[in-house]
Design a protein around this motif. Structure first.
Motif, PDB file in Angstrom:
ATOM      1  N   THR A   1       0.808  -1.224   0.000  1.00 12.51           N
ATOM      2  CA  THR A   1       0.000   0.000   0.000  1.00 12.51           C
ATOM      3  C   THR A   1       0.839   1.271   0.000  1.00 12.51           C
ATOM      4  N   THR A   2       2.140   1.169   0.295  1.00 13.15           N
ATOM      5  CA  THR A   2       3.004   2.350   0.256  1.00 13.15           C
ATOM      6  C   THR A   2       4.328   1.998  -0.407  1.00 13.15           C
ATOM      7  N   ARG A  21       1.353   8.285  -6.232  1.00 15.20           N
ATOM      8  CA  ARG A  21       0.735   9.597  -6.469  1.00 15.20           C
ATOM      9  C   ARG A  21       0.531   9.879  -7.962  1.00 15.20           C
ATOM     10  N   LYS A  66      -5.668   1.985  -9.332  1.00 13.13           N
ATOM     11  CA  LYS A  66      -6.021   2.692  -8.097  1.00 13.13           C
ATOM     12  C   LYS A  66      -4.976   2.448  -7.005  1.00 13.13           C
ATOM     13  N   THR A  67      -4.547   1.194  -6.871  1.00 11.68           N
ATOM     14  CA  THR A  67      -3.522   0.867  -5.872  1.00 11.68           C
ATOM     15  C   THR A  67      -2.201   1.543  -6.219  1.00 11.68           C
ATOM     16  N   SER A 123      -2.224   5.146  -5.241  1.00  9.52           N
ATOM     17  CA  SER A 123      -2.068   5.379  -3.796  1.00  9.52           C
ATOM     18  C   SER A 123      -0.616   5.225  -3.356  1.00  9.52           C
TER      19      SER A 123
END
Length: 242
Positions: A117-118, A165, A158-159, A162
């Motif tokens: 997720t990051t 950017r 979408k992922t 996130s």
């Protein structure tokens, strides 16, 4: 290994690998791959046991499944000991990724079957060179450390947004869909890291439509040269935000 000119390359379908380099002892370099068929049995066996060779082998297996007869990997397809060949490759790399039939992203440190997720969680999303490798090809497929297919950049847009950017529409429809400014592209690259300081600039050449000689050893001057080339070739004044 086979060398193709630009006209020949435009006529074939090929795959290309995006990955993070391992240690020099594990990666397979150009000279080693070129000499592979002439190696003795024991030397060949040792080379094939390296993680870098396994990465190439698995990539080629996937390309074959996808109907591609040729595959390009930066570790073994660029003779980095010849300066003009290295410069040509770095200036051509965006185009090579852009024209590939398939780009495979090998996430060597991902055990899961979903993306993180990051960008802090996995190395590939934090590296400088992988930005153009994400944006240039029309098809980018993600694989975890066991070569399990996770998905492609369009259905994972979408992922990816996130994490990076980068707007989802660009992952889905390409750079032409968003017409990003120079400042926007540089903002996507701002937190990414490169092993050599010069690569902070060189990894942006194709994304910014700039061609210039690569001079390892020039340090931060590479970024100043990049800015001057952008000013010379582009009327986008968002550059001055940087």
């Amino acid at each position: 290994l086979k060398e193709f000119g630009d006209e020949e390359l435009a006529q074939i379908k090929y795959g290309i690998l995006s990955h993070c380099w391992g240690t020099p002892q594990e990666e397979v370099q150009y000279k080693e791959m070129d000499a592979l068929i002439r190696m003795g049995g024991s030397a060949r066996k040792r080379l094939r046991q390296r993680s870098g060779y396994q990465k190439i082998h698995k990539s080629c297996e996937q390309a074959w499944k996808d109907g591609l007869a040729w595959f390009w990997v930066d570790t073994c397809c660029i003779n980095k000991e010849i300066n003009f060949e290295l410069t040509d490759a770095l200036n051509s790399m965006f185009r090579w990724y852009q024209n590939s039939g398939r780009c495979y992203v090998f996430l060597h440190d991902l055990n899961a079957k979903i993306l993180p997720t990051t960008s802090n969680e996995k190395t590939w999303f934090s590296r400088g060179w992988t930005l153009q490798e994400l944006l240039a090809p029309s098809f980018v497929g993600f694989f975890n450390k066991d070569w399990h297919f996770i998905g492609d950049k369009k259905n994972l847009a979408k992922t990816i947004s996130s994490i990076t950017r980068i707007p989802s529409r660009i992952s889905k429809h390409g750079l032409g869909a968003g017409h990003p400014s120079v400042a926007q592209i540089m903002s996507w690259a701002a937190d990414r890291k490169t092993t050599r300081v010069e690569d902070r600039a060189y990894s942006l050449l194709g994304l910014l439509g700039v061609y210039m000689p690569t001079l390892y050893g020039e340090g931060t001057h590479a970024f100043r040269r990049l800015q001057l080339e952008i000013i010379r070739m582009n009327n986008d004044h968002s550059l001055f935000a940087w």
